[in-house]
Write a protein that holds these residues in place. Structure first.
Motif, mmCIF file in Angstrom:
data_model
loop_
_atom_site.group_PDB
_atom_site.id
_atom_site.type_symbol
_atom_site.label_atom_id
_atom_site.label_comp_id
_atom_site.label_asym_id
_atom_site.label_seq_id
_atom_site.Cartn_x
_atom_site.Cartn_y
_atom_site.Cartn_z
ATOM 1 N N GLU A 141 78.848 22.213 7.498
ATOM 2 C CA GLU A 141 77.394 22.241 7.363
ATOM 3 C C GLU A 141 76.954 22.320 5.907
ATOM 4 O OE1 GLU A 141 75.709 24.161 11.490
ATOM 5 O OE2 GLU A 141 75.519 25.290 9.643
ATOM 6 N N ILE A 142 75.770 21.784 5.666
ATOM 7 C CA ILE A 142 75.178 21.819 4.337
ATOM 8 C C ILE A 142 73.660 21.819 4.506
ATOM 9 C CG2 ILE A 142 74.976 19.315 4.029
ATOM 10 C CD1 ILE A 142 76.079 19.711 1.157
ATOM 11 N N ARG A 143 72.966 22.325 3.503
ATOM 12 C CA ARG A 143 71.508 22.222 3.538
ATOM 13 C C ARG A 143 71.119 20.894 2.896
ATOM 14 N NH1 ARG A 143 66.838 24.684 4.334
ATOM 15 N NH2 ARG A 143 65.128 24.258 2.909
ATOM 16 N N CYS A 144 70.439 20.061 3.651
ATOM 17 C CA CYS A 144 70.084 18.725 3.174
ATOM 18 C C CYS A 144 68.902 18.815 2.204
ATOM 19 C CB CYS A 144 69.725 17.824 4.351
ATOM 20 S SG CYS A 144 69.171 16.191 3.827
ATOM 21 N N PRO A 145 69.079 18.326 0.974
ATOM 22 C CA PRO A 145 67.976 18.373 0.020
ATOM 23 C C PRO A 145 66.846 17.398 0.357
ATOM 24 C CG PRO A 145 69.856 17.241 -0.944
ATOM 25 C CD PRO A 145 70.298 17.756 0.398
ATOM 26 N N MET A 146 67.125 16.384 1.150
ATOM 27 C CA MET A 146 66.067 15.414 1.503
ATOM 28 C C MET A 146 65.294 15.870 2.734
ATOM 29 S SD MET A 146 67.460 11.585 0.645
ATOM 30 C CE MET A 146 68.253 11.365 2.200
ATOM 31 N N LEU A 147 65.997 16.387 3.723
ATOM 32 C CA LEU A 147 65.341 16.770 4.975
ATOM 33 C C LEU A 147 64.903 18.227 4.978
ATOM 34 C CD1 LEU A 147 67.698 14.838 7.427
ATOM 35 C CD2 LEU A 147 65.494 14.116 6.506
ATOM 36 N N ARG A 163 73.179 7.619 1.271
ATOM 37 C CA ARG A 163 73.418 7.214 -0.115
ATOM 38 C C ARG A 163 73.665 8.410 -1.037
ATOM 39 N NH1 ARG A 163 68.338 7.857 -2.657
ATOM 40 N NH2 ARG A 163 66.678 7.935 -1.124
ATOM 41 N N ASN A 164 73.348 9.615 -0.581
ATOM 42 C CA ASN A 164 73.586 10.813 -1.388
ATOM 43 C C ASN A 164 74.863 11.548 -1.020
ATOM 44 O OD1 ASN A 164 71.260 10.525 -2.896
ATOM 45 N ND2 ASN A 164 70.023 11.627 -1.415
ATOM 46 N N ILE A 165 75.664 10.972 -0.187
ATOM 47 C CA ILE A 165 76.819 11.697 0.342
ATOM 48 C C ILE A 165 77.764 12.170 -0.768
ATOM 49 C CG2 ILE A 165 78.297 9.681 0.779
ATOM 50 C CD1 ILE A 165 79.045 11.070 3.458
HETATM 51 S S1 SF4 Z 1 74.317 13.393 2.319
HETATM 52 FE FE1 SF4 Z 1 72.232 12.752 2.743
HETATM 53 S S2 SF4 Z 1 71.806 13.478 4.823
HETATM 54 FE FE2 SF4 Z 1 73.596 14.581 4.057
HETATM 55 S S3 SF4 Z 1 72.835 16.457 3.145
HETATM 56 FE FE3 SF4 Z 1 72.963 14.962 1.512
HETATM 57 S S4 SF4 Z 1 70.956 14.005 1.413
HETATM 58 FE FE4 SF4 Z 1 71.098 15.061 3.399
#
Ligand code: SF4
Length: 97
Positions: free
Chosen positions: A9-15, A34-36
């Motif tokens: 798990e991670i905190r998504c910076p976009m969502l 694209r941010n993976i």
């Molecule tokens: S990879 Fe994309 S969807 Fe996953 S946490 Fe990062 S920004 Fe959010």
């Protein structure tokens, strides 16, 4: 195995909320976000993961910065002008109406 990191798990910076790696590696079904690379490089061997599980060229796409919006817009305008010149698509000149 492509699912080996899915539960991480991670905190998504976009969502703005937590989500799992399974989402990041398959945002629209087959394409990684694209941010993976930025989001996961400290926690997983994400570069190797991409090379192992996605088509050749995917890693390059993910590590190439996107074109500036202005450049993309100018390219679209030039393309539209060229198309109009060639008569491929009829365009209405709104400025003359
Ligand atoms: S990879 Fe994309 S969807 Fe996953 S946490 Fe990062 S920004 Fe959010």
């Amino acid at each position: 195995m492509i699912t080996q990191y899915d539960a991480f798990e991670i905190r998504c910076p976009m969502l703005g909320h937590p989500l799992t790696f399974s989402y990041c590696r398959s945002t629209d079904g087959n394409t990684p976000c694209r941010n993976i690379m930025n989001c996961w490089f400290q926690r997983l061997p994400v570069e190797q993961f991409i090379q192992d599980h996605f088509p050749f060229g995917t890693l390059e796409k993910l590590t190439t910065p996107p074109k500036p919006k202005m450049q993309s817009l100018l390219e679209l305008i030039e393309k539209a002008k060229a198309t109009k010149k060639n008569g491929d698509i009829p365009c209405r000149d709104v400025a003359q109406e």
